[in-house]
Structures are given as C-alpha cells and as structure tokens.
Scaffold this active site. Structure first.
Site, PDB file in Angstrom:
ATOM      1  N   ASP A  12     -18.631   5.028   2.593  1.00  0.00           N
ATOM      2  CA  ASP A  12     -17.673   5.713   3.454  1.00  0.00           C
ATOM      3  C   ASP A  12     -17.923   5.292   4.905  1.00  0.00           C
ATOM      4  OD1 ASP A  12     -16.242   7.536   4.952  1.00  0.00           O
ATOM      5  OD2 ASP A  12     -17.091   9.308   3.975  1.00  0.00           O
ATOM      6  N   ILE A  13     -16.915   4.713   5.540  1.00  0.00           N
ATOM      7  CA  ILE A  13     -17.092   4.173   6.900  1.00  0.00           C
ATOM      8  C   ILE A  13     -17.361   5.276   7.931  1.00  0.00           C
ATOM      9  CG2 ILE A  13     -14.668   4.140   7.664  1.00  0.00           C
ATOM     10  CD1 ILE A  13     -15.262   1.210   8.643  1.00  0.00           C
ATOM     11  N   ASN A  26      -1.726   3.462  11.410  1.00  0.00           N
ATOM     12  CA  ASN A  26      -0.314   3.052  11.350  1.00  0.00           C
ATOM     13  C   ASN A  26       0.235   3.044  12.775  1.00  0.00           C
ATOM     14  OD1 ASN A  26       0.922   5.707  11.954  1.00  0.00           O
ATOM     15  ND2 ASN A  26      -0.015   6.282  10.002  1.00  0.00           N
ATOM     16  N   ASP A  36      -7.790   6.294   7.345  1.00  0.00           N
ATOM     17  CA  ASP A  36      -7.275   6.919   8.580  1.00  0.00           C
ATOM     18  C   ASP A  36      -7.479   8.443   8.518  1.00  0.00           C
ATOM     19  OD1 ASP A  36      -5.922   7.214  10.984  1.00  0.00           O
ATOM     20  OD2 ASP A  36      -3.936   6.712  10.174  1.00  0.00           O
ATOM     21  N   GLY A 125      -5.169  -0.806   0.782  1.00  0.00           N
ATOM     22  CA  GLY A 125      -4.941   0.455   0.073  1.00  0.00           C
ATOM     23  C   GLY A 125      -3.445   0.731  -0.004  1.00  0.00           C
ATOM     24  N   ILE A 126      -3.033   1.718   0.773  1.00  0.00           N
ATOM     25  CA  ILE A 126      -1.635   2.158   0.784  1.00  0.00           C
ATOM     26  C   ILE A 126      -0.683   1.000   1.133  1.00  0.00           C
ATOM     27  CG2 ILE A 126      -0.038   3.724   2.018  1.00  0.00           C
ATOM     28  CD1 ILE A 126      -2.647   5.621   2.231  1.00  0.00           C
ATOM     29  N   TYR A 127      -1.131   0.035   1.913  1.00  0.00           N
ATOM     30  CA  TYR A 127      -0.281  -1.090   2.333  1.00  0.00           C
ATOM     31  C   TYR A 127      -0.262  -2.266   1.342  1.00  0.00           C
ATOM     32  CZ  TYR A 127       0.726   1.008   6.935  1.00  0.00           C
ATOM     33  OH  TYR A 127       1.174   1.823   7.955  1.00  0.00           O
TER      34      TYR A 127
END
Ligand code: AR6
Length: 172
Positions: A12-13, A26, A36, A125-127
């Site tokens: 985990d960053i 975004n 994010d 990920g989402i992108y």
C-alpha cells in the site's frame, strides 16, 4: 547504473515513507476510487484543500501533467498528483500520455528537492491501461530520467496487485 536507484515493493503506497508519493488522480483533482481514494483517506483533508486551491487557480490537472501538495497525515512529505490516460485501444496517444505522467512527476519532484519518490502503477486500474505495456513505459522513463539526474536518489515502484508485481520483477 540507474537501476541501482530503482526499488520494487509490493503493498500500500500510503504506508511508504518517502519524500513524495505519486497519486494516480483524475483531472478534477477532487479524489476518486483506487489509489486516489486511499491517499485522500489516509492523508486527510489538508491534501484535498490544496487540490481545491490548485483547481481554483488552474482548473485541475490535464492528462499527462502533475501538481504537488502536502502529504498531510501521510508518512510522505508530499503527494505528487498526476493524471494518466484512460486506455482506449491505444489509438489516442495513450502511450505518450502515460510517459508524460511519469516524466512530469519526476521533473516536479526534482524541482522540489525530492530525493525519494514512490510511484503506483498509474492507469492500470480503473483506467484499464494494459499492465505490461504500462510497466515498460514506466521503467523506461524512470531509467532515462535517472541517467540524466543526480538529485533523485531512489525511485520505488509500489505494486499493489500480484500481476503488476510479477511483471515488474520480470522487467527490472
Ligand atoms: N497502493 C498502491 N497501489 C494501489 C493502491 C494502494 N493503496 N490501491 C490501488 N492501487 P487506480 P488509474 C493500484 O484505479 O487506473 C481513481 O478513481 C491498483 O492496483 O487507482 O490510474 C482516480 O480518481 C492499480 O494497479 O488508478 C481516477 O478517476 C493502480 O494502483 C482513476 O481512478 C492504479 O489503479 C484513475 O485510474
């Protein structure tokens, strides 16, 4: 060799103690899901407040560009928010935009005297950016940048999922 300044970590960053961690944000800079969401949750409201100030000043952050805020309650001093491209068959300049996201983050880090910086796997990920292609772009940009820069001492690639971790292990 610039590879001696590159490290790979799985996890985990938001837990990473570096001068800066990079956020896969975004264009609104107002937060979202994925990494994010995790960064804003762990870092607290000081990060969002600075994002809103930047947004009021320059209207968010364009794809491929980067902005910097405090790290708030995170162990990192700064968060560099960059926006990777949404992947759409590769015909919309996605490779170049992903390269710019990494490069502009590194430039902003160097301008702010950052010595250690950690990146998530932006856009994967989402992108939906293909993970292997994204990893080779990320590694190439970082290696080239480090070869011409002395001030950044360490770049950490923080892989969250096993698939990205395996890809980075293979490439580095
Ligand atoms: N630490 C490190 N990496 C993480 C973490 C974490 N805590 N959580 C997820 N990842 P994503 P994107 C990995 O979807 O594709 C947001 O809503 C994850 O496994 O976070 O650039 C933004 O607001 C993946 O490999 O970012 C944008 O709208 C990588 O982080 C949009 O998602 C990136 O996945 C950006 O999409």
């Amino acid at each position: 060799m610039s590879n001696q300044r590159i490290k790979l970590v799985q996890g985990d960053i938001t837990k990473i103690k570096a001068d800066a961690i990079v956020n896969a944000a975004n264009t609104s800079l107002l937060g979202g899901g994925g990494v994010d969401g995790a960064i804003h949750r762990a870092g607290g409201k000081a990060i969002l407040e600075e994002c809103i100030q930047i947004r009021n000043r320059q209207g968010g952050c364009k794809t491929g560009e980067a902005v910097i805020t405090t790290g708030g309650n995170l162990p990192a001093k700064y968060v560099i928010h960059t926006v990777g491209p949404v992947y759409n068959n590769g015909g919309k300049g996605e490779n170049g935009l992903l390269a710019s996201a990494y490069l502009n983050s590194l430039k902003l880090a160097a301008e702010n005297h950052v010595e250690t910086i950690a990146f998530p796997n932006i856009s994967t990920g989402i992108y939906h950016f293909p993970k292997k292609k994204a990893a080779s772009i990320a590694i190439k940009i970082v290696q080239d940048f480090l070869a011409g820069n002395e001030s950044i001492k360490e770049v950490v690639f923080v892989c969250f999922d096993d698939e990205n971790c395996g890809i980075y292990k293979g490439l580095l």
